[in-house]
Design an enzyme around this catalytic site. Structure first.
Site, mmCIF file in Angstrom:
data_model
loop_
_atom_site.group_PDB
_atom_site.id
_atom_site.type_symbol
_atom_site.label_atom_id
_atom_site.label_comp_id
_atom_site.label_asym_id
_atom_site.label_seq_id
_atom_site.Cartn_x
_atom_site.Cartn_y
_atom_site.Cartn_z
ATOM 1 N N THR A 1 31.357 0.704 3.093
ATOM 2 C CA THR A 1 31.812 -0.526 2.436
ATOM 3 C C THR A 1 31.480 -0.538 0.953
ATOM 4 O OG1 THR A 1 31.719 -1.858 4.437
ATOM 5 C CG2 THR A 1 31.417 -3.026 2.376
ATOM 6 N N SER B 1 31.623 4.501 8.088
ATOM 7 C CA SER B 1 30.526 5.156 8.794
ATOM 8 C C SER B 1 30.810 5.290 10.291
ATOM 9 C CB SER B 1 29.198 4.446 8.527
ATOM 10 O OG SER B 1 29.097 3.246 9.221
ATOM 11 N N THR C 1 27.362 0.942 6.684
ATOM 12 C CA THR C 1 26.204 0.301 7.302
ATOM 13 C C THR C 1 26.174 0.440 8.827
ATOM 14 O OG1 THR C 1 27.404 -1.804 7.343
ATOM 15 C CG2 THR C 1 25.974 -1.378 5.446
ATOM 16 N N ASP C 2 27.323 0.602 9.443
ATOM 17 C CA ASP C 2 27.354 0.529 10.913
ATOM 18 C C ASP C 2 26.572 1.652 11.594
ATOM 19 O OD1 ASP C 2 28.761 -1.864 11.418
ATOM 20 O OD2 ASP C 2 30.626 -0.888 10.825
#
Lengths: 161, 161, 161, 161
Positions: free
Chosen positions: D11, D53, D82-83
């Site tokens: 992101t 990710s 981030t995931d």
């Protein structure tokens, strides 16, 4: 459609010099603003002065008027300090066939929160749409340049009779 | 001077949902833009839709036209997605005594670099200065709303004959 | 994890007063910065001074030291003007069990382009990770607060022996 | 002091393609962030992937680990979606003498309001100050990279036992 931009200084182009802890007029932000705005018309930017508007003299205003008068362009956006913007508008009155819009900012264009981008957008639209004459585009409004003043206490421009 | 703002969605109001890694139309940024612009005129914002402009239907356009027609206001700024902005402009033609300016953005207003603020500035000026009619303010220009198209390849609006 | 933020003024919090065409120290931007950073730890912000760092006196530094000493917190981020940040760091040396990180900005936090947000991010990380002591987080680096100076000509902080 | 930055997408580097009304991973914003932060240390940026990710594979993580292992540098900042950031952190554990800090953003760096700049600031500080190991700098905190998870509902990172 062609617009000539003339920059003269003022808060819109203020930068901060940390070394001296003070503001000065920096390079004009107009090209940067037009670039972010993704404009697709022809334009040219002339940097005539880099002054606080309180330092603009009668000679400066005469030079600006001559510049506009002798320019083939018919649409002008003039960026200017706010304190004497109305005086300069008065000094530009009476030029036939020229639409001249003065604008500037109450908060510098380099700030995250600024009226500069919106104001230049207004001026660009007014330079295209308004009949020949002198205008001031500030505080969300397009004023007759000979019937407007800055209300310093309220920090806004307003029409006068 | 009073301007009615009507928001319908589009890229200008897109936000990013991290959870789904996608963009959706969020709350309108118009009030935020007018606040930063330090405008000093009366206005009101009506949020009519929150749609990608590709999802705008004929029924939506009829509803928008009715809204404008039945509104006492004479100056309107309509924020709209760019892909079908010209279709909506055509659907608003022929309303006497109303100056209607459509605008939007190629890059969302929530981005650091966006054309949204400049475009709303143009629309606000055009709504004041232009004679009654329908206009599109995009790409630095105020177009006749019935003679303009989005050139998707070049990512800009341009006049058509 | 809890961090006490103490604000003392400096360029990081400068605002621009158009009426006087000059900068002054405004309300601290720390809470705004932490909000945008989506931080999820406990913190509190104390506004101790609103001064250019050239105006910080020995009495001010004593007051700051007392404040830290008598505070139950063990992690501190102090925002401060850059010119005398190293002097204040020296005045905070020798407090056992306290990790104190001073930071600030060379360009005001209210500018579109600023080092303020990055610097506060560095300070927050250093306050968590570094052993007790005094540090300065500027110019992308976490310095021993007793072995650093501002190089005014180069407009950056650098280590000294 | 030298830091190697490795960008993998996520992101933090998302851009918006108006033509398709969707987000994609664009050019890394790390250099831009470091430039605005006025950093004065040596660094180099390697762009290894441009992926969401969720699309990072075991092979990608092996390639990243090899890259770090074979690199002379001892301090790394890895930007990442981030995931699955915690999965990649786990895959980087056990490299002696290397301080590796993963970071990213919940809101794209190109937004006006973003956690990206603050997060990279935290990562840069942690890469200097923390002992060798793997860390995640998100949500205002520097976590042990093997004891942290993303709480998707709350949209934040938090420590796990």
């Amino acid at each position: 459609m062609f617009i000539r931009f003339i920059t003269t200084g003022g808060t819109i182009d203020k930068i901060y010099f940390d070394a001296m802890s003070r503001f000065e007029v920096g390079e004009s932000q107009v090209k940067h603003i037009l670039g972010e705005a993704l404009v697709a018309f022809d334009f040219d930017v002339v940097s005539l002065f880099r002054k606080d508007s309180l330092d603009m003299t009668d000679a400066d205003r005469s030079a600006l008027r001559s510049h506009v008068e002798n320019d083939d362009a018919t649409r002008f956006v003039v960026t200017h300090g706010t304190d004497t913007m109305a005086d300069t508008a008065a000094a530009l009155a009476g030029l036939d066939d020229k639409t001249i819009v003065l604008t500037g900012a109450l908060s510098p264009a380099r700030f995250r929160s600024t009226d500069a981008v919106f104001n230049v957008g207004m001026a660009v639209a007014a330079a295209q749409v308004a009949p020949p004459g002198v205008y001031i585009a500030m505080s969300g409004q397009v004023f007759d340049g000979t019937k407007v003043r800055k209300n310093r206490e309220a920090n806004r421009f307003e029409a006068v009779e």
